[in-house]
Structure formats: structure tokens, C-alpha cells
Design an enzyme around this catalytic site. Structure first.
Site, mmCIF file in Angstrom:
data_model
loop_
_atom_site.group_PDB
_atom_site.id
_atom_site.type_symbol
_atom_site.label_atom_id
_atom_site.label_comp_id
_atom_site.label_asym_id
_atom_site.label_seq_id
_atom_site.Cartn_x
_atom_site.Cartn_y
_atom_site.Cartn_z
ATOM 1 C CG HIS A 313 -2.240 0.838 1.298
ATOM 2 N ND1 HIS A 313 -1.860 2.290 1.382
ATOM 3 C CD2 HIS A 313 -3.295 0.623 0.680
ATOM 4 C CE1 HIS A 313 -2.992 2.947 1.263
ATOM 5 N NE2 HIS A 313 -3.869 1.968 0.738
ATOM 6 C CG ASP A 371 -8.074 -2.811 -2.648
ATOM 7 O OD1 ASP A 371 -9.003 -2.407 -2.448
ATOM 8 O OD2 ASP A 371 -6.697 -2.144 -2.497
#
Length: 436
Positions: A313, A371
Site C-alpha cells: 500500500h 482489496d
């Protein structure tokens, strides 16, 4: 914010005089150097592609500590909110700064419920789209079109207008997302049901049929609600910054949120869970769990074009706190639907195991992000892959509005105007066409 005890001194090696810059402290997180007067004092700008080291605003809404893997809305840890609060409580928190008591929650929920319908003419607007259009293309148009239907809440400088627009957007987004989905399949639109919860109503509008009664599965209802809570806001990301920049011009709230939807569509942002599930499908097609090791070796090969989606991320350098919560939800949903042996979930667990144990991924802090699991959950629920980003937009709408309202209320806010480092041609004269 408050002034820090120290100041920053900027010195130059060419003999130009040094200048002092104020340093400000937030409640938590890094201090910031105030460079607003830099150009006036030195004739220079700063250079920061992607704004990785630039605080574009002061905000009291969301705080992320990427090194520790922490996410807080208005000071509350995401783990506590996802466990103890539903999405509408979270909306109230983000919009107004506090968690509602029972009476305030009931009043807020009633306001949202009263605005879930959309103007009937939106159906005719829908007919202009091709049936195979991407749902995000449709959603971008629908959200922007709201400003053509609701003229009484388009003045961004009017607090009452902004509040009504906020409620309308939160209420109508599930309706618009469901309409985009049903349109692509040629199914009749399902009107909202005031007796259902926010997540339950979304499920009804997505999956019900006029031919029979629809019963909301409480496990799926809870799972969707958690997805909404986990995606409600995430500090100054690309789409939020887009909404702020768009809103800084004074445009109406619906247009600003439509800009956020358009930005979220990108595969590096909101489209990441769609890309992640496509990656899992591709691995499954080419051999499944048996090929996971080979796939991860390709990821590590710098000459390979294979990318690992759903890991790592931009902000989190530790395990994404939302991923842990989403993994719990993923197991609950698959168990409730009898999909414990779902091949994509097994693939996901095999990928995660390698990523958490292999030095290559551990050193690069490539932990699973939200996700990674939210795509598996949505697929199990029945949400098609091309609708994933639409669900994300639905959840993030409240964060966009909260950030927009905060910016408008900030006495220091100005229309956004980034600077540049110009590298084009220096001044030159236009020659007559015969001499060019």
C-alpha cells in the site's frame, strides 16, 4: 494546529541569505514545515511529484499511521468502529464529528431513508448509455447529473445546502449503483425499501426480483456494511484530493463527488480490488494453487511483467488494519454460503502465506491490503467484478463529503493551484510559414 517550539532554516549553497520557516504540530503524526511564503521570500517553489511529502490541508477527520498499521476516523480505531458500529453511525461520525446516541442515530437514519429515491427522469437518462458500458462510466454520469435534478442543494457555500446534498448523496448512491448494475443486465429497477437497513436495502435493489419476495441474508448484510465502514474514508488519497481540488473552485457538491468517482475508477486506486480478483482468476485458469509458487517467482523476477495485486500500500508499511477485518468477514461469508472450499479463497490464502514468509515480500513490506479480501467477499455475494469499484464509490461518498465540507469551512482554504517545474522550450518567435 499549533506552532512547534522549533523552526526550520533553509540555507543555500550559492550564498543567498537563509530563511526561517514556521513548523506546525498536529495532534499526532509528523510535524509540517510551512512553505507558504517560500516563493515570496526566495522566488522558488518546492518540487514534490505526487505530493508524497506535502500536506495540502489540515484535517481532523481521518488519521493513518502507515508504519504501525493504524487507521482512525475522528480518533476512533477502525477495528472498534467495524466491530461496534454500523455504516450509518460511521457516516454520522465522519460528517458531524461524533458518534450518535440512539435518538440521534434514529433521526439520522430516517433522514437518509427519506432520500433514497431518485427522480424518475433518471431512468430516461440511463437509456442513453450502451448496455455494455462500464458501470463506473454510468455512475460518473449519474452522480454529475444529480445537480440537474436537485437545484435546491447546489450552493457549496451554503451550509444548509451542503448538509442536504450530503444526505442526498449518501442516500442515493446505493440506488444509482444498483440502477447501473440492473441496466447492464436489462433487469427492472427495484425501488428502495424504507423498512430495510442501509446495506439490506442495497442488496434488495441489486438482487431482488419483482416476481417474488426477497429475504436479506443477515451474514451478507453484515459483510456489506463492514465493507462500507472500512472504505468510508482514507485521508488525503487521490480521489479525496480530487474532490477537494474540484470543490475549491466553488462548484456544486454533486459535481465535486462525480469528480471523485471518476478518479476512483483508476486501476491504481478504486479499481485495485477488481484487478486483484482478475489476477486470482488468471492464476486459477493457469493451474490454481499448484501454480502459486511459480506465479510468485515471476513476480520477483525484475524482467517479468507479472504484477502482484492486492499486496502492499502507498501509505501502510505494515499490515493494512482493514485487511485483517476483511479476512474475518471473508471467512464468515464463505462459511455461510457453503463456499469454504472456494478455489479463489484457497488461492488467496496460499498467496498470503508466501507473502508473509518469503524474505523478498517481507523486506518490501508487501502485506495483503483491504482489496485482497474485499474482492473475494463481493464475488461470493454475487457482485460482478466490474461493479466492485461502484461499491467502493458508494462507501467512500461520505468521506468525500466530509472532507469537502471541512475544506469549505476552513478559513485558510483557497482554490487549488499547484505549481510546476517547467522543462519545455524557452521563449521563441513564430516564423512566417514559408520559413519554418
Amino acid at each position: 494546529m499549533k506552532l512547534a517550539d522549533n523552526k526550520a532554516t533553509l540555507s543555500f549553497s550559492n550564498g543567498s541569505p537563509s530563511i526561517e520557516l514556521p513548523v506546525y504540530q498536529g495532534t499526532v503524526g509528523p510535524d509540517v514545515v510551512d512553505i507558504r511564503k517560500l516563493y515570496g521570500q526566495t522566488g522558488m517553489f518546492t518540487y514534490d511529484p505526487g505530493f508524497l511529502s506535502t500536506a495540502s490541508c489540515q484535517s481532523a477527520i481521518t488519521y493513518i499511521d502507515g508504519d504501525k498499521g493504524e487507521l482512525q476516523y475522528r480518533g476512533y480505531p477502525i477495528e472498534q468502529l467495524a466491530t461496534n458500529c454500523d455504516f450509518l453511525e460511521t457516516c454520522h461520525l465522519l460528517l458531524y464529528g461524533n458518534l450518535p446516541d440512539a435518538a440521534a442515530k434514529a433521526q439520522f437514519s430516517k433522514r437518509v431513508t427519506q432520500h433514497t429515491m431518485v427522480n424518475e427522469q433518471m431512468q430516461f437518462f440511463m437509456r442513453g448509455f450502451r448496455r455494455d458500458a462500464h458501470p463506473m462510466a454510468i455512475l460518473t454520469g449519474l452522480v454529475g447529473a444529480l445537480s440537474a435534478f436537485y437545484h435546491d442543494s447546489t450552493d457549496i457555500n451554503n451550509p444548509e445546502h451542503r448538509d442536504v446534498a450530503a444526505i442526498r448523496l449518501i442516500a442515493k448512491m446505493p440506488t444509482l449503483v444498483a440502477m447501473a448494475y440492473r441496466y447492464s443486465l436489462g433487469l427492472p429497477y427495484m425501488y428502495p425499501r424504507n423498512s430495510l437497513s442501509y446495506a439490506g436495502n442495497f442488496m434488495h435493489m441489486m438482487f431482488a426480483s419483482p416476481c417474488e419476495d426477497y429475504v436479506v441474508n443477515p451474514v451478507i448484510e453484515r459483510a456489506l456494511d463492514r465493507i462500507f465502514v472500512l472504505h468510508a474514508d482514507h485521508e488525503q488519497n487521490a480521489s479525496t484530493s480530487t474532490v477537494r481540488l474540484c470543490g475549491s473552485s466553488g462548484t456544486n457538491p454533486f459535481a465535486a463527488i462525480a469528480a471523485g468517482v471518476a478518479c476512483l475508477w483508476g486501476p491504481a486506486h478504486g479499481g485495485a480490488n477488481e484487478a486483484c480478483l482478475n489476477m486470482l482468476d488468471e492464476i486459477q485458469r493457469t493451474g490454481g494453487v499448484a501454480k502459486v509458487g511459480q506465479f510468485m517467482e515471476q513476480v520477483k523476477d525484475k524482467n517479468s511483467t507479472v504484477k502482484l495485486m492486492g499486496f502492499g500500500h502507498r501509505v501502510y508499511k505494515n499490515y493494512d488494519p482493514r485487511a485483517k477485518l476483511m479476512q474475518e468477514t471473508c471467512k464468515e461469508v464463505l462459511a455461510a454460503l457453503g463456499l469454504e472450499n472456494d478455489p479463489l479463497f484457497k488461492l488467496a490464502m496460499a498467496l498470503e502465506k508466501i507473502a508473509l514468509e518469503d524474505d523478498y515480500f517481507v523486506q518490501r513490506k508487501l502485506y495483503p491490503n483491504v482489496d485482497f479480501y474485499s474482492g473475494i467477499v463481493q464475488r461470493a455475494i454475487g457482485v460482478p467484478v466490474n461493479m466492485f469499484t461502484g461499491v467502493f464509490a458508494l462507501a467512500r461518498t461520505v468521506g468525500w463529503i466530509a472532507q469537502l465540507n471541512e475544506m469549505i469551512g476552513d478559513p485558510e482554504y483557497k482554490i487549488g493551484r499547484p505549481r510546476q517545474l517547467f522543462t519545455g522550450a524557452a521563449r521563441r518567435d513564430v516564423l512566417p510559414i514559408a520559413k519554418r
